[in-house]
Write an enzyme that holds these catalytic residues in place. Structure first.
Site, short mmCIF file in Angstrom:
data_model
loop_
_atom_site.label_atom_id
_atom_site.label_comp_id
_atom_site.label_asym_id
_atom_site.label_seq_id
_atom_site.Cartn_x
_atom_site.Cartn_y
_atom_site.Cartn_z
N ASP A 136 0.86 -1.18 0.00
CA ASP A 136 0.00 0.00 0.00
C ASP A 136 0.90 1.23 0.00
O ASP A 136 1.77 1.36 -0.85
CB ASP A 136 -0.97 -0.06 1.20
CG ASP A 136 -1.95 1.10 1.24
OD1 ASP A 136 -2.93 1.07 0.49
OD2 ASP A 136 -1.72 2.04 2.03
N HIS A 182 -7.04 -6.23 -1.22
CA HIS A 182 -6.00 -5.23 -1.01
C HIS A 182 -4.97 -5.61 0.03
O HIS A 182 -3.82 -5.19 -0.05
CB HIS A 182 -6.66 -3.90 -0.61
CG HIS A 182 -5.69 -2.80 -0.40
ND1 HIS A 182 -4.88 -2.31 -1.40
CD2 HIS A 182 -5.37 -2.08 0.72
CE1 HIS A 182 -4.12 -1.33 -0.92
NE2 HIS A 182 -4.40 -1.19 0.37
#
Length: 315
Positions: A101, A294
């Protein structure tokens, strides 16, 4: 079982908290938003048992490290400077830098700014994107509107106030909503709403996430909150200005990219991933994990560990 140890190290004026395990070549694990060292808990152990010194800091503004109040002290130069200084503080001249991320852009830029320090770079979720020709917030505002979460995070105070209102609820919603177990998250906030308005509460937690995990995240954020983490987003345009000297410059260390096929970051972009080869000159592989969302290393720890260890042993 291998134990994870904790300590603090002075880094660029921060009292940086790190979690670490093992000995051997250094692997630096940089978390994303809204995470901390804990997101790497399964990698710390696996890498240590494979013969590496795995170190996961709480980055600037996050969790036990905390950070300054001023927005301008969260630029990409500060973040890369912290990574480079931490490598030196650990007594090493080089490391493999791994980021997930927001940690991925920090890892990419560490390899870009200081290739002499980076033996290899691994990015989870966020691919390398060359510097755009226009300020990114302006582009996102034009293409996605004021409700796009990165644009909404430019507002003072409101984003962190909403996220801090009920920390267990925040982490329960966000970790579920962006995972491969939930409907694809569209992070466009309603008028007057906050990020949690687009994150449904799960009826049941996915198998990779427990209430104990949520409690750990809530406890880690209880002191320093979300001001520092949101400040990273408030420097997107400033970062664009500061990186003019590296416009379209290549990243030369050996690299690996791993992402979930259901990661919202890749929405509409999977067919363009091959373009990374134009700017990441030694990109060894692009690995997409079916069904994964994610939270790459938390949702698919075994697959991520396997890819990481194979890459590290190839260097």
């Amino acid at each position: 079982m291998t134990e994870i140890a904790h300590r603090r190290i002075p880094v660029n004026g921060l009292d940086m908290h790190i979690a670490e395990a093992g000995s051997g070549p250094l692997v630096l694990l940089l978390h994303g938003f809204p995470e901390c060292w804990y997101s790497w808990r399964r990698q710390l152990v696996a890498l240590a048992e494979a013969g590496f010194h795995a170190v996961a800091p709480d980055q600037r503004g996050y969790a036990r490290t905390g950070g300054p109040e001023a927005v301008e002290e969260y630029t990409i130069h500060h973040l890369v400077g912290d990574a480079v200084a931490l490598i030196a503080a650990l007594g090493e001249e080089q490391a493999v830098v791994v980021g997930h991320d927001w940690g991925a852009p920090v890892a990419w830029h560490t390899a870009l700014f200081r290739p002499d320090v980076v033996r290899g770079v691994v990015a989870l979720s966020v691919p390398h994107r060359p510097r755009s020709s226009r300020p990114p917030v302006q582009v996102m505002r034009e293409q996605l509107g004021e409700g796009f979460y990165m644009v909404a995070f430019q507002r003072p105070d409101l984003p962190e106030a909403g996220l801090e209102r009920d920390l267990p609820d925040t982490f329960r919603r966000m970790l579920y909503a962006a995972s491969g177990d939930a409907p694809m998250l569209v992070p466009i906030l309603p008028d007057g709403g906050g990020f949690l308005d687009v994150c449904p509460a799960p009826d049941e937690l996915p198998g990779w996430l427990t209430e104990e995990d949520i409690a750990v995240y809530a406890a880690e954020y209880a002191h320093s909150g979300f001001r520092g983490p949101v400040n990273w987003y408030r420097n997107l345009d400033r970062n664009w200005e500061l990186t003019a000297a590296w416009h379209r410059a290549p990243i030369t260390p050996p690299a690996l990219y791993v992402a979930g096929e259901r990661d919202m970051v890749l929405a509409g972009a999977k067919d363009r991933l091959h373009r990374m080869h134009d700017y990441v000159t030694d990109l060894r592989d692009i690995v997409l994990l079916p069904g994964c969302g994610h939270w790459t290393q938390q949702e698919r720890p075994d697959e991520v560990n396997r890819e990481l260890i194979a890459f590290l042993r190839s260097l």
